[in-house]
Design a protein around this motif. Sequence first.
Motif, PDB file in Angstrom:
ATOM      1  N   ASN A 256      -5.654  25.462  -0.003  1.00 49.34           N
ATOM      2  CA  ASN A 256      -4.329  24.519  -0.536  1.00 49.34           C
ATOM      3  C   ASN A 256      -4.452  23.159  -0.068  1.00 49.34           C
ATOM      4  N   GLN A 257      -5.538  22.670   0.518  1.00 50.63           N
ATOM      5  CA  GLN A 257      -5.924  21.080   0.985  1.00 50.63           C
ATOM      6  C   GLN A 257      -6.606  20.791  -0.318  1.00 50.63           C
ATOM      7  N   GLY A 258      -6.680  19.466  -0.360  1.00 53.09           N
ATOM      8  CA  GLY A 258      -7.607  18.682  -1.321  1.00 53.09           C
ATOM      9  C   GLY A 258      -7.501  17.234  -1.283  1.00 53.09           C
ATOM     10  N   PHE A 259      -7.332  16.509  -2.309  1.00 50.37           N
ATOM     11  CA  PHE A 259      -7.320  15.218  -2.421  1.00 50.37           C
ATOM     12  C   PHE A 259      -6.684  14.608  -3.815  1.00 50.37           C
ATOM     13  N   ILE A 260      -6.202  13.245  -3.762  1.00 49.84           N
ATOM     14  CA  ILE A 260      -5.262  12.637  -4.733  1.00 49.84           C
ATOM     15  C   ILE A 260      -5.914  11.503  -4.972  1.00 49.84           C
ATOM     16  N   ASP A 261      -5.414  10.667  -6.108  1.00 47.48           N
ATOM     17  CA  ASP A 261      -6.130   9.552  -6.445  1.00 47.48           C
ATOM     18  C   ASP A 261      -4.982   8.574  -5.830  1.00 47.48           C
ATOM     19  N   PRO A 262      -5.394   7.484  -4.852  1.00 45.21           N
ATOM     20  CA  PRO A 262      -4.406   6.746  -4.409  1.00 45.21           C
ATOM     21  C   PRO A 262      -3.758   5.860  -5.282  1.00 45.21           C
ATOM     22  N   TYR A 263      -4.518   5.248  -6.173  1.00 43.92           N
ATOM     23  CA  TYR A 263      -3.780   4.237  -7.261  1.00 43.92           C
ATOM     24  C   TYR A 263      -2.734   4.917  -8.166  1.00 43.92           C
ATOM     25  N   GLU A 264      -3.180   6.304  -8.472  1.00 43.83           N
ATOM     26  CA  GLU A 264      -1.999   7.045  -9.082  1.00 43.83           C
ATOM     27  C   GLU A 264      -0.804   7.352  -8.272  1.00 43.83           C
ATOM     28  N   LEU A 265      -1.156   7.410  -6.944  1.00 44.71           N
ATOM     29  CA  LEU A 265       0.112   7.939  -6.015  1.00 44.71           C
ATOM     30  C   LEU A 265       0.968   6.785  -5.983  1.00 44.71           C
ATOM     31  N   VAL A 266       0.286   5.584  -5.634  1.00 43.64           N
ATOM     32  CA  VAL A 266       1.094   4.339  -5.397  1.00 43.64           C
ATOM     33  C   VAL A 266       1.792   3.637  -6.626  1.00 43.64           C
ATOM     34  N   ALA A 267       1.028   3.897  -7.968  1.00 42.44           N
ATOM     35  CA  ALA A 267       1.701   3.680  -9.132  1.00 42.44           C
ATOM     36  C   ALA A 267       2.991   4.369  -9.391  1.00 42.44           C
ATOM     37  N   LEU A 268       2.806   5.981  -9.014  1.00 43.14           N
ATOM     38  CA  LEU A 268       4.031   6.540  -9.115  1.00 43.14           C
ATOM     39  C   LEU A 268       5.078   6.359  -8.233  1.00 43.14           C
ATOM     40  N   TYR A 269       4.866   5.986  -6.885  1.00 40.58           N
ATOM     41  CA  TYR A 269       5.980   5.501  -6.118  1.00 40.58           C
ATOM     42  C   TYR A 269       6.680   4.093  -6.538  1.00 40.58           C
ATOM     43  N   GLU A 270       5.852   3.416  -7.081  1.00 40.53           N
ATOM     44  CA  GLU A 270       6.246   2.111  -7.643  1.00 40.53           C
ATOM     45  C   GLU A 270       7.246   2.153  -8.799  1.00 40.53           C
ATOM     46  N   ARG A 271       6.743   3.188  -9.817  1.00 35.46           N
ATOM     47  CA  ARG A 271       7.632   3.457 -10.810  1.00 35.46           C
ATOM     48  C   ARG A 271       9.076   4.116 -10.353  1.00 35.46           C
ATOM     49  N   LEU A 272       9.036   5.048  -9.542  1.00 40.44           N
ATOM     50  CA  LEU A 272      10.216   5.787  -8.996  1.00 40.44           C
ATOM     51  C   LEU A 272      11.048   4.548  -8.139  1.00 40.44           C
ATOM     52  N   ALA A 273      10.494   3.812  -7.485  1.00 47.29           N
ATOM     53  CA  ALA A 273      11.193   2.792  -6.636  1.00 47.29           C
ATOM     54  C   ALA A 273      12.014   1.890  -7.661  1.00 47.29           C
ATOM     55  N   VAL A 274      11.301   1.120  -8.647  1.00 43.34           N
ATOM     56  CA  VAL A 274      11.660   0.226  -9.629  1.00 43.34           C
ATOM     57  C   VAL A 274      12.865   0.971 -10.295  1.00 43.34           C
TER      58      VAL A 274
ATOM     59  N   GLY B 206       0.696  -1.204  -0.007  1.00 43.41           N
ATOM     60  CA  GLY B 206      -0.115   0.109   0.219  1.00 43.41           C
ATOM     61  C   GLY B 206       0.986   1.224  -0.157  1.00 43.41           C
ATOM     62  N   ILE B 207       0.266   2.416   0.407  1.00 43.03           N
ATOM     63  CA  ILE B 207       1.016   3.639   0.322  1.00 43.03           C
ATOM     64  C   ILE B 207       2.067   3.624   1.307  1.00 43.03           C
ATOM     65  N   ILE B 208       1.933   3.068   2.495  1.00 44.28           N
ATOM     66  CA  ILE B 208       3.340   2.924   3.428  1.00 44.28           C
ATOM     67  C   ILE B 208       4.188   2.116   2.954  1.00 44.28           C
ATOM     68  N   GLY B 209       3.924   0.876   2.410  1.00 40.64           N
ATOM     69  CA  GLY B 209       5.010  -0.119   1.836  1.00 40.64           C
ATOM     70  C   GLY B 209       5.666   0.652   0.693  1.00 40.64           C
ATOM     71  N   MET B 210       4.896   1.111  -0.156  1.00 38.66           N
ATOM     72  CA  MET B 210       5.561   1.458  -1.286  1.00 38.66           C
ATOM     73  C   MET B 210       6.264   2.656  -1.324  1.00 38.66           C
ATOM     74  N   SER B 211       5.812   3.629  -0.379  1.00 42.74           N
ATOM     75  CA  SER B 211       6.650   4.955  -0.371  1.00 42.74           C
ATOM     76  C   SER B 211       8.005   4.634   0.585  1.00 42.74           C
ATOM     77  N   CYS B 212       7.856   3.648   1.521  1.00 36.36           N
ATOM     78  CA  CYS B 212       8.827   3.055   2.156  1.00 36.36           C
ATOM     79  C   CYS B 212       9.918   2.514   1.301  1.00 36.36           C
ATOM     80  N   ALA B 213       9.460   1.590   0.277  1.00 37.92           N
ATOM     81  CA  ALA B 213      10.374   1.230  -0.579  1.00 37.92           C
ATOM     82  C   ALA B 213      11.355   2.327  -1.379  1.00 37.92           C
ATOM     83  N   TYR B 214      10.561   3.281  -1.686  1.00 39.67           N
ATOM     84  CA  TYR B 214      11.181   4.232  -2.684  1.00 39.67           C
ATOM     85  C   TYR B 214      12.088   4.921  -1.567  1.00 39.67           C
ATOM     86  N   GLU B 215      11.809   5.523  -0.455  1.00 33.31           N
ATOM     87  CA  GLU B 215      12.740   6.108   0.212  1.00 33.31           C
ATOM     88  C   GLU B 215      13.823   5.409   0.783  1.00 33.31           C
TER      89      GLU B 215
END
Length: 424
Positions: free
Chosen positions: A147-165, A14-23
């Motif tokens: 300045n607050q709002g919302f994002i698409d969680p699938y787009e976010l995780v896909a971006l982190y996956e791409r950057l991590a890989v 999920g977002i935590i695991g994938m962002s941790c992988a990238y970081e």
Amino acid sequence: MEYETADIAIIGGGIIGMSCAYELARQGAKRIVVFDKQQPASGTTGGSAGVVCLHDMGELYAALTLVGYHRYQQLRRDHHFTFNAWGSLNVIYEPGVFPPPPDAYHQRFGGGADSIYHQEYLEPDALLRRFPWIKPHGVKGGVFYPNQGFIDPYELVALYERLAVETGQVEIKRNTPVLQIRTHGDSIASLVTRRGLWHVGTVLNAAGPWGARVAELAGSELALTPQRIQVCVATAFDDGVHNAPLTSVPESVQGEGVWCRGELGGTLLFGQHHHTTRSGYTVDPDYVHRINDAAYPPAVEQVYRRYWHLPNSQFLNGWCCVYGTTEDGFPIVSRDSRLSNFYHAVGLNGHGITLHAGIARAVSTLLLHNTTSLDLSDVLGEPASLDFSVLDARRFTSGNLLTFELHGRESSASHIVSEQYTKE
């Protein structure tokens, strides 16, 4: 015996695991593997409404919110990531005070037109012109955060996956549940997965509401509770409502707080939320009723129609997801209480979309440098660090639970260490 190896294994995509992988890869970790029992973002992350807003429930939350917002600005700038800045709105009803008294969080962490704390005070007439579906009765004014709002969680995780890989250091294993954790002495030696054996150096449990089960595989206990949360939908486009900000009304639904935000296409999303583990909501995350209880959309409708003018909108079944919650409402980011190479990053209590970048940076600091001091200099614009040692998993057995309060700069209980204030 054939096996594969990894320096760091992350359980949960999920977002935590994938962002941790990238970081972790960005900060110099070598071979990292992410195991997800299904597809990345298919659990809590995919069921999230993707809200990015203020979490002013203590200094830790405020600091991690700032880190998260800072990361979203980077992603927008560098990778054209979609951030729907539709804002959030705090409507003040009688007998509330408008304008509201000075906010301690805004005074300490706000500043500038680009800040997540940037706000506009709206007198009743201006508020109702901008948001005409809000009924005027009892409205004294509002505070709008553009300045607050919302994002698409699938787009976010896909971006982190791409950057991590793309780092060349991360491998993602889809549909690969971890079935067994084998230990040797006080450490994890290997993971048995659907697709074979992995010898690992370090293991990060980022399994969200499944986190306690992952800990059990290693013979450990984790004070984490999976709880079911409902989101229903209204067809606000039938009443000409579009781009609605995140807001709420001063009344609970079935004893539970409910937020609302607009969605692309002109629908409204209404979601349950509680900040700590509550009785009556605990579920088995593998066996969850995935649509609303029959009475939930009508209950939301009954409350919101008292405050909003939506004569043609229909309130419909939406979906349910499962949060990983804790007794005090704060995350667990720490080494395991038993095993030396086992770490946890769970218990976000529904705030993972906003806080993920701060959690990922904290995890990298902990795993790679064995410290619980997170550098905030780039976020606060001054030499400062966050002590996140209080997020230790053992606080629940020791009785050192956290509270939702803002510590002052001069307070000995403050978690933020700033050289500027130390010198003063």
